[in-house]
Design an enzyme around this catalytic site. Structure first.
Site, PDB file in Angstrom:
ATOM      1  N   GLN A 194       1.209  -1.250  -0.011  1.00  0.00           N
ATOM      2  CA  GLN A 194       0.489   0.090  -0.120  1.00  0.00           C
ATOM      3  C   GLN A 194       1.191   1.429   0.396  1.00  0.00           C
ATOM      4  O   GLN A 194       0.392   2.373  -0.608  1.00  0.00           O
ATOM      5  CB  GLN A 194      -0.709  -0.280   1.904  1.00  0.00           C
ATOM      6  N   CYS A 383      36.688 -17.469 -22.819  1.00  0.00           N
ATOM      7  CA  CYS A 383      37.163 -15.804 -23.122  1.00  0.00           C
ATOM      8  C   CYS A 383      38.533 -16.329 -22.398  1.00  0.00           C
ATOM      9  O   CYS A 383      39.581 -16.726 -22.767  1.00  0.00           O
ATOM     10  CB  CYS A 383      36.309 -14.899 -22.523  1.00  0.00           C
ATOM     11  N   HIS A 509      32.252 -15.467 -26.218  1.00  0.00           N
ATOM     12  CA  HIS A 509      31.468 -15.557 -25.323  1.00  0.00           C
ATOM     13  C   HIS A 509      30.320 -16.711 -25.413  1.00  0.00           C
ATOM     14  O   HIS A 509      29.244 -15.655 -26.175  1.00  0.00           O
ATOM     15  CB  HIS A 509      30.675 -14.424 -24.455  1.00  0.00           C
ATOM     16  N   GLU A 511      27.766 -17.829 -24.126  1.00  0.00           N
ATOM     17  CA  GLU A 511      26.913 -17.982 -23.431  1.00  0.00           C
ATOM     18  C   GLU A 511      25.760 -16.875 -23.168  1.00  0.00           C
ATOM     19  O   GLU A 511      24.679 -16.768 -23.070  1.00  0.00           O
ATOM     20  CB  GLU A 511      26.662 -18.168 -21.339  1.00  0.00           C
TER      21      GLU A 511
HETATM   22  N1  GLN Z   1      40.636 -10.437 -19.412  1.00  0.00           N
HETATM   23  C1  GLN Z   1      41.029 -10.715 -21.115  1.00  0.00           C
HETATM   24  C2  GLN Z   1      41.081 -10.523 -21.750  1.00  0.00           C
HETATM   25  O1  GLN Z   1      40.586  -9.067 -22.395  1.00  0.00           O
HETATM   26  C3  GLN Z   1      39.571 -11.820 -21.295  1.00  0.00           C
HETATM   27  C4  GLN Z   1      38.418 -10.899 -21.123  1.00  0.00           C
HETATM   28  C5  GLN Z   1      37.016 -11.683 -20.863  1.00  0.00           C
HETATM   29  O2  GLN Z   1      37.214 -13.177 -20.121  1.00  0.00           O
HETATM   30  N2  GLN Z   1      35.855 -11.257 -20.927  1.00  0.00           N
HETATM   31  O3  GLN Z   1      41.400 -10.109 -23.387  1.00  0.00           O
END
Ligand code: GLN
Length: 534
Positions: A194, A383, A509, A511
């Site tokens: 509320q 990465c 990436h 993901e």
């Molecule tokens: N630090 C690393 C680079 O800049 C990997 C970056 C990351 O894992 N996104 O290349």
């Protein structure tokens, strides 16, 4: 399509109630009913984007196809709607002020005093409308970050008030609140809700729908009370009870007709039929699956799981697709040493080394990847995870014991991971990495090709450093395959280790491109390899 409908989602009482999941779930329902839908996140902080933020602050930084560094909620939007977002889908106060101040410097305001109202609020409305001008979306959901009553959120709530005034029937407002449960009296309490609605009313916004986060089912009298005191219809009080998985929330919202109630507010006469058969099947498979697999995620931010949100969700998507339950074991890279690694890895069927920046925890990752390589444990390095795998291989297999990444040691004699040429002159930290989608060519004779079944793939990047081609031959002659590369830039994007069941490192990436309906092939492939390792 000229005009879009707008659904605003605000939050009250506390943060972390899951506005992103409610917005994504509603988007999922409209999309499943055939309406073209997108979601925009408004973030009330002064950073221009979250790219420079430490993950401990707000969790992972999500990257869009067009290379915007954004809030992690955009990951949920993509995972629930199975559509890409873009830089238009995330606005921060920092970016609003930046463009207003840039215009002021150019003299665009013709001598006027530049103020929060109207200039900042106008800019907020302009950003919201940019998505409409694309003429692609029937439904635009706008999630306002933070909690109603926060000083920082005020310009957004005022912009919402004006927007609602200007666009009237094209706008619906959902307010998400918390109903605390008092165990001493066994009651759900409505007072904070509320008060939260009163705070909105002070800013001139009446929510149309109240979604209540709760750990207990709402009974009729609680619903009636909220309806009466918050000025909304009885059927506009929606319960959002804790779910077993976030992917169940769209179905829970559907049961309570959240989408139909919203459609009615927007004047949609007859809502389309829903087609969510695959979603429901996938969810059932996920819930029925026994946890039979342990996957480790090694990183230095594991105390805050949101730092690896997209990786975690990608594993869930693969798990639901394959019907194999996964137990995730989070391992802090700073806690790994050569004495405990065997014990840490004992119950792991597969290991992911997560992305990251800087030297903290790097030694633990190097110890882990050596063990993983030598003991044939399926491995996915993402990465920085890939870079670590290359450093370890170059040190321990090729024999360059002092090799390192220039990121960790600028003086290293063997810079196996080096700053990309395009990065040498870069001074500013914000938005200057190699960002967004690049095409990668795969060798047909590789595990990755088997996974993707495609010679050319597109993946999203976020890094400054790369495998140093000067050492490519040594790596290859010692048994590391460089199986994915960018043809024009001559950059190695994927490595695999020969004579290992499944050892893959990717500079990009994956993901960021997995959704509940469409799991990412690398993740399903990695899980399949981990199953064989049982
Ligand atoms: N630090 C690393 C680079 O800049 C990997 C970056 C990351 O894992 N996104 O290349």
């Amino acid at each position: 399509m000229s005009k879009s409908n707008f659904i605003f989602v605000t939050g009250g009482v506390t943060s972390s109630l899951g506005k992103g999941i409610v917005a994504s779930s509603l988007g999922n329902l409209f999309k499943s009913r055939g309406y073209s839908t997108t979601i925009l996140k408004l973030d009330p902080y002064l950073n221009v984007d979250p790219g420079t933020l430490n993950p401990y602050e707000h969790g992972e930084c999500y990257v869009t196809k067009d290379g915007a560094e954004t809030d992690l909620d955009l990951g949920h939007y993509e995972r629930f709607l199975n559509i890409p977002t873009s830089q238009l889908n995330n606005v921060t106060t920092g970016s609003i002020y930046k463009s207003v101040i840039e215009r002021e410097r150019k003299g665009d305001f013709l001598g006027k005093t530049v103020q929060v109202i109207p200039h900042i609020t106008d800019e907020i409305k302009r950003r919201i409308l940019l998505l409409e001008t694309q003429k692609k979306f029937q439904i635009i959901i706008v999630e306002i970050g933070g909690t109603v009553g926060d000083i920082e959120s005020l310009p957004y709530i005022e912009a919402l008030r004006q927007f609602k005034f200007e666009r009237k029937n094209d706008v619906a407002v959902i307010h998400l609140t918390l109903l605390p449960f008092l165990s001493s009296t066994g009651e759900l309490k409505t007072k904070p809700t509320q008060h939260s609605v009163k705070t909105m009313l002070q800013s001139g916004v009446q929510p149309d729908i109240i979604v209540c986060r709760t750990e207990h089912t709402l009974n009729d009298s609680v619903k009636q009370k909220i309806a009466l005191f918050c000025n909304v219809d009885y059927n506009s009080v929606i319960e959002s009870i804790n779910a077993e998985t976030i992917y169940e929330v769209p179905l829970l919202m559907l049961q309570q007709k959240l989408d139909a109630v919203v459609a009615e507010k927007l004047g949609i006469q007859k809502i389309n039929r829903i087609n969510n058969v695959i979603w429901k099947k996938r969810l059932k498979k996920f819930k029925d699956a026994e946890k039979e697999l342990t996957i480790a995620i090694i990183g230095k931010y594991v105390e805050l799981k949101d730092s690896y949100k997209s990786i975690y969700e990608s594993l869930i998507h693969a798990s639901a697709f394959l019907g194999k339950g996964i137990l995730i074991k989070w391992i802090h890279s700073e806690k790994i040493n050569s004495r405990n690694i065997a014990n840490q890895m004992r119950d792991c069927h597969g290991v992911i080394i997560a992305p990251g920046f800087g030297g903290r925890g790097i030694d633990g990752k190097l110890i882990a990847v050596k063990y993983i390589r030598e003991n044939n444990i399926p491995f996915l390095g993402i990465c920085l995870g890939m870079q670590v795998a290359v450093i370890e291989f170059f040190r321990n297999v090729c024999g360059y014991k002092t090799a390192h990444s220039v990121e960790m040691n600028t003086e290293t004699k063997y810079p196996i991971i080096d700053l990309m040429k395009t990065q040498i002159e870069v001074v500013d930290k914000g938005g200057t990495m190699r960002l967004g989608t690049y095409v990668c060519k795969l060798d047909k004779n590789s595990k990755c090709y088997d996974a993707y079944q495609n010679e050319y793939i597109e993946e999203r990047h976020r890094h400054r450093y790369e495998l140093n081609n000067d050492y490519a031959e040594q790596l290859v002659s010692h048994g590391m395959d460089l199986v994915g590369y960018h043809e024009d830039l001559n950059l190695v994007e994927i490595i695999e280790v020969k004579n290992h069941p499944w050892f893959v490192g990717v500079q990009f990436h994956p993901e960021y491109q997995s959704s509940f309906i469409q799991p990412h092939p690398l993740f399903t492939s990695f899980i399949n390899a981990s199953l064989l390792n049982k």
